[in-house]
Design a protein around this motif. Structure first.
Motif, PDB file in Angstrom:
ATOM      1  N   HIS A 159       0.926  -1.294  -0.223  1.00 49.37           N
ATOM      2  CA  HIS A 159      -0.145  -0.282  -0.192  1.00 49.37           C
ATOM      3  C   HIS A 159       0.533   1.263   0.025  1.00 49.37           C
ATOM      4  N   GLU A 246      -1.239  -7.998  -6.585  1.00 45.46           N
ATOM      5  CA  GLU A 246      -2.044  -6.749  -6.854  1.00 45.46           C
ATOM      6  C   GLU A 246      -3.546  -6.631  -6.470  1.00 45.46           C
ATOM      7  N   ALA A 250      -3.949  -4.025  -4.354  1.00 47.07           N
ATOM      8  CA  ALA A 250      -5.056  -2.306  -4.997  1.00 47.07           C
ATOM      9  C   ALA A 250      -6.208  -2.382  -3.738  1.00 47.07           C
TER      10      ALA A 250
ATOM     11  N   GLY B 290     -11.979  -4.971  -6.317  1.00 49.34           N
ATOM     12  CA  GLY B 290     -10.597  -3.533  -5.655  1.00 49.34           C
ATOM     13  C   GLY B 290     -12.173  -2.824  -5.512  1.00 49.34           C
TER      14      GLY B 290
END
Lengths: 251, 488
Positions: A159, A246, A250, B290
Motif C-alpha cells: 500500500h 496486486e 490495490a 477492488g
C-alpha cells in the motif's frame, strides 16, 4: 511459526548455489533445435506472455516439489484423519475460531493503512464474534452481514509502495515473495506478542493450538500441488499469485 | 479436441465458505481465469445481445423445436461460456466420489519431470444395492473430477447408477500413465487405452459393488471417444454396453481443431498482442475486485467486472480460443516430453524438477493443434500406417469412419445442439441422418452450454433405475407407477 521462514532462508542460500544451465542427456554433445523453437516462433521480438521475474526459479521449483511431497506424506493424511474423527460442526467451529484470531492482524493493518471503514467492520466482527460468538467459535457477524476483510503486513507495505521483491516459494506455506514473506513473519510475531489465547500462561494450550492451526489451514485450502496436471502449473501459479496480490494490495 | 464446459463452470467450487488464504484464491483463480471460466461472468450482462448465427436445424423427427425447449441464451458463444442459469438446472445430488489410482504400468519409463502423472486416477461412487454402472468420459484436456464430468456423474448417481469418472486421453495424466503411444487424438488407439483402463477399474472396484450391466457416456471429445470405445467393445466383448450416450460430439476432429485454432485470431491486434489483451481483461476483473466488499474472488465478481464493458463476439471467441490453447499446450508438451520427439523441447535436453519451462510454455501457447497434427502427430504414425496419407489419416479421426456401426447399433444415442460452435456449417445433420430417432437435437446451447439444463439432463441420464425390491413394492401399491419406471 517463525521457524519455517528461517528454514526458507537457509534452504534459499543452499539451493541457489546450484547451476542454472540447460541439463543435457549424458553423452549428448550438441543440441538439435526442436521443430518449434523460440527462433522459429520469432519470440524474441515480442513481449513474452504471462512472464514474471523469478531470479530464484531453481530453488523455488525445488521447493514447489518439496511442498507437494510434504502434502502427500504429512499434511493431507493429517487432514484426512482430522476429517474422519471430527464432525462437521466441530471443524466449522475451529475454522471460525482461527478466522476470528486472524481479524487481529487485519485490524492492525487496516489502521496502518488508514482504512477506517474497514477498521469499523473488523472491530465489530471481532467484538461480536468474540462475545456472542463464544470466543469466535461461531461467525455471528456473518449473520449480521458485517463484511469481512483481509489485510496483512505485506499488503500494508505494498500500500505504501514497497515492491514485491523476488518471487519466493516458501516451505509449506507455498507461493510468496520477499515482501509478503517478511509481512507474514511480522504479522505472526505481532499476534504472538498480543497472545490472545494466552499461550504464554498456559503452555499446555500449545498442544491443541498449533496442530489444529496447521490442519485447519490446510483443510480450508482447496489448492493441491500438481492437481491441474499441467506441465506449466508452476508458471500459472506464479502468474496468478502475483496477479492476486496486486489485486489485494490495490483493494 | 474441444474446450470443455468443465473449463467454464465453476461456480460451486469457488463459492464455498472456506477460509480466505492465498492457495484458495489461487485455485479459484486458476479455475476462473486459466481454464476460462471467468468468461461466464459476461452472460448476465450481455444477455443475448448479439444475434446468433444459428444453423438451420435438420428436419428430422429428433429435432426439438424452440417452443418445446427452455434455454434463454440464443448466442451460442455466450451459451458455451455461460452454461445454464440456476433455475433451469436439473437435479445433481451432492455425492462424495472416492478417488483411486490404477497401479503404474510395468516397464513404463516416465521422465522425471512428469513424475506426478505416473498413476492414473479415477473416481467412483457405488450404490448400496445391485445397479447398472456408467462410465463417464471427460472432454478435451479435462480430468475425471472436472466440472462437467462431475455434473454428469452426479446426475447419473442420482438416477440410481454406480458411477465411474474417467479422465480424457488428452489430459496430461492419461498421456503419462495410460496412453500406449502418448499421442492423443488417434481415436482407435485412444479407445483401446480407454477400454483397458475401464476394464482394470472394473476389476479393481470393491467386491460389494454389484453391477447389473454397463453403460457409457461422454461429452465433447469424450463423446467421440465413447463411440469408439463402444466399437472396441464389440471386439473385446467385455462390457456389452446397455446404453451409450454421446453428448455434443465433434463429427470430424480435424474440422473442430482448426475451428478452435482460428478462434485465437480474434485477439485484438493478433496473437502478438496477447499480453496487452490479457492484462486488460485481468485489469477489468481487478478493478471490480477492488470495488467489491467481498473478500472472496468468485464468479459474481466477474459478472460485476463486465457490466461496464460487455464483451464483443470476437472477444468471446478469443477467450474460448485462449482457454483452449492452454489445454492444448499442456497436452502437446506432455506428449513431446513422453515421446522425446523434439517438437518443442530439444531431444537432448533432460528436464528436471528445477528446470525452467518458460520458453516451452511460450512456444506452446503459439503452437496450434493443427500444427501438432501436421508436424508431430501424423509424422509419428506415418510408418505405422503405410496405406494411408495425411488426408486419409485425418479423415479416419471422425464419426464418418464408423458411420455404419453408429447407424446399426441401437444402444448408441446422440444428444446435440443445432448451434454448437465446434461443428462446421451443416455438420449437425450428420446426427439426424445417422442416428435417426436416437438423436436429440436441441435448438440452442452452443457447445455444452445447456448440459445441466433440466430437460437435457433428464434425456442424458434416462429414466431412473429402480432399486431392487422397490419396484416390487411399488407394483403392489401402485401398478402404474412401477410400470413407468418412476420411483414412488
Amino acid at each position: 511459526m517463525v521457524k519455517p521462514l528461517g528454514i526458507a532462508l537457509l534452504t534459499l542460500t543452499l539451493a541457489t548455489g546450484g547451476c542454472a544451465t540447460t541439463p543435457k542427456a549424458p553423452g549428448a554433445t550438441s543440441i538439435t533445435p526442436p521443430i518449434y523453437g523460440r527462433e522459429r516462433m520469432a519470440l524474441d521480438d515480442v513481449e513474452a506472455p504471462l512472464e514474471i521475474s523469478d531470479p530464484f526459479e531453481a530453488y523455488n521449483r525445488s521447493m514447489y516439489w518439496f511442498n507437494a511431497k510434504a502434502d502427500d506424506y504429512l499434511l493431507n493424511p493429517a487432514v484426512a484423519g482430522y476429517q474422519r474423527i471430527t464432525p462437521e460442526f466441530v471443524r466449522r467451529g475451529v475454522t471460525n475460531f482461527f478466522q476470528n484470531l486472524d481479524e487481529i492482524p487485519t485490524l492492525l493493518n487496516q489502521v496502518l493503512q488508514l482504512k477506517w471503514s474497514g477498521v469499523w467492520d473488523t472491530s465489530r466482527r471481532l467484538v461480536t464474534n468474540s462475545t456472542i460468538g463464544v470466543a469466535g467459535l461461531m461467525d455471528v457477524a456473518k449473520r449480521f452481514n458485517i463484511p469481512r476483510h483481509d489485510e496483512d503486513f505485506g499488503q500494508t507495505l505494498g500500500h505504501y509502495g514497497v515492491g514485491t521483491g523476488p518471487y519466493l516459494m516458501l516451505p509449506l506455506f507455498g507461493p510468496s515473495n520477499l515482501r509478503d514473506a517478511l509481512g507474514r513473519g511480522a504479522d505472526t510475531l505481532v499476534l504472538a506478542a498480543i497472545d490472545p489465547v494466552e499461550l504464554d500462561h498456559h503452555p499446555d494450550r500449545r498442544y491443541p493450538y498449533y496442530p489444529l492451526l496447521i490442519v485447519d489451514t490446510r483443510a480450508n485450502t482447496a489448492f493441491q500441488y500438481y492437481e491441474t496436471g499441467s506441465p506449466f502449473e508452476y508458471e500459472l501459479v506464479r502468474l496468478l499469485f502475483n496477479t492476486m496480490r496486486e489485486f489485494d494490495v490495490a483493494k | 479436441m474441444i474446450p470443455t464446459q468443465q473449463q467454464f463452470q465453476h461456480r460451486s467450487m469457488c463459492n464455498d465458505t472456506v477460509k480466505w488464504t492465498w492457495p484458495k484464491t489461487l485455485s479459484c483463480v486458476l479455475r476462473l481465469l486459466f481454464v476460462g471460466s471467468f468468461l461466464s461472468g459476461w452472460v448476465l450482462v450481455v444477455n443475448a445481445e448479439a444475434p446468433a448465427s444459428t444453423q438451420p436445424a435438420p428436419n428430422t423427427g429428433a429435432t426439438i423445436p424452440d417452443s418445446a425447449y427452455q434455454y434463454p441464451i440464443p448466442n451460442p458463444y455466450l451459451a458455451t461460456v455461460a452454461g445454464t442459469p440456476e433455475p433451469l438446472q436439473g437435479a445433481r445430488p451432492e455425492v462424495r466420489f472416492k478417488k483411486r489410482h490404477l497401479p503404474q504400468l510395468e516397464d513404463r519409463e516416465i521422465p522425471k519431470v512428469l513424475w506426478y502423472g505416473r498413476r492414473l486416477q479415477y473416481s467412483y461412487a457405488a450404490q448400496r444395492h445391485p445397479a447398472p454402472l456408467v462410465y463417464v468420459i471427460a472432454g478435451t484436456g479435462a480430468y475425471h473430477t472436472g466440472g462437467t464430468n462431475l455434473d454428469l456423474m452426479r446426475a447419473f448417481y442420482g438416477a440410481g447408477y454406480h458411477v465411474v469418472g474417467i479422465t480424457s486421453p488428452t489430459h496430461p495424466e492419461f498421456i503419462i500413465a495410460a496412453s500406449q503411444t502418448s499421442l492423443p487424438g488417434n481415436l482407435r488407439l485412444d479407445a483401446q487405452d480407454l477400454h483397458q483402463v475401464m476394464s482394470k477399474i472394473a476389476d479393481h472396484l470393491p467386491k460389494r459393488v454389484k453391477v447389473t450391466n454397463y453403460h457409457l457416456a461422454g461429452y465433447s471429445l469424450g463423446a467421440m471417444h465413447a463411440a469408439f470405445v463402444a466399437k472396441q467393445d464389440v471386439q473385446d466383448k467385455r462390457f456389452n454396453f446397455e446404453r451409450v450416450v454421446m453428448i455434443n460430439s465433434p463429427v470430424t476432429l480435424y474440422a473442430s481443431i482448426s475451428k478452435l485454432d482460428r478462434m485465437l485470431e480474434n485477439i485484438p491486434g493478433g496473437v502478438d498482442n496477447f499480453n496487452q489483451y490479457f492484462s486488460s481483461i485481468v485489469g477489468q476483473i481487478g478493478n471490480a475486485y477492488g470495488r467489491s466488499t467481498n473478500v472472496e474472488f468468485n464468479q459474481d465478481l466477474v459478472f460485476e467486472a463486465f457490466k461496464e464493458r460487455p464483451p464483443t463476439r470476437e472477444e468471446l471467441a478469443a477467450l474460448i480460443g485462449s482457454a483452449f490453447r492452454i489445454a492444448s499446450a499442456n497436452m502437446i508438451f506432455t506428449s513431446d516430453v513422453m515421446t522425446n520427439f523434439g517438437f518443442i523441447k530439444p531431444k537432448e535436453v533432460v528436464l528436471k524438477n528445477r528446470s525452467s519451462m518458460a520458453d516451452y510454455l511460450q512456444v506452446g501457447l503459439r503452437v496450434g493443434l493443427t500444427d501438432y497434427f501436421h508436424e508431430f502427430f501424423w509424422p509419428s504414425f506415418e510408418d505405422r500406417y503405410p496405406a494411408m496419407n495425411r488426408q486419409t489419416f485425418a479423415k479416419r479421426q471422425s464419426l464418418h469412419s464408423i458411420k455404419d456401426f453408429l447407424a446399426t447399433t441401437p444402444s448408441i444415442e446422440a444428444i446435440h445442439n443445432a448451434d454448437d460452435i465446434i461443428l462446421e456449417h451443416g455438420q449437425i445433420h450428420f446426427f439426424g441422418e445417422v442416428f435417426g430417432e436416437r438423436a436429440t437435437i436441441y435448438p440452442h446451447g452452443g457447445h455444452l452450454g445447456n448440459i445441466t439444463q433440466v430437460q437435457t439432463l433428464a434425456k442424458i441420464v434416462g429414466p431412473p433405475v429402480n432399486k431392487p425390491g422397490v419396484a416390487k413394492r411399488a407394483a403392489a401399491q401402485n401398478p402404474t407407477l412401477a410400470s413407468t419406471g418412476v420411483k414412488p
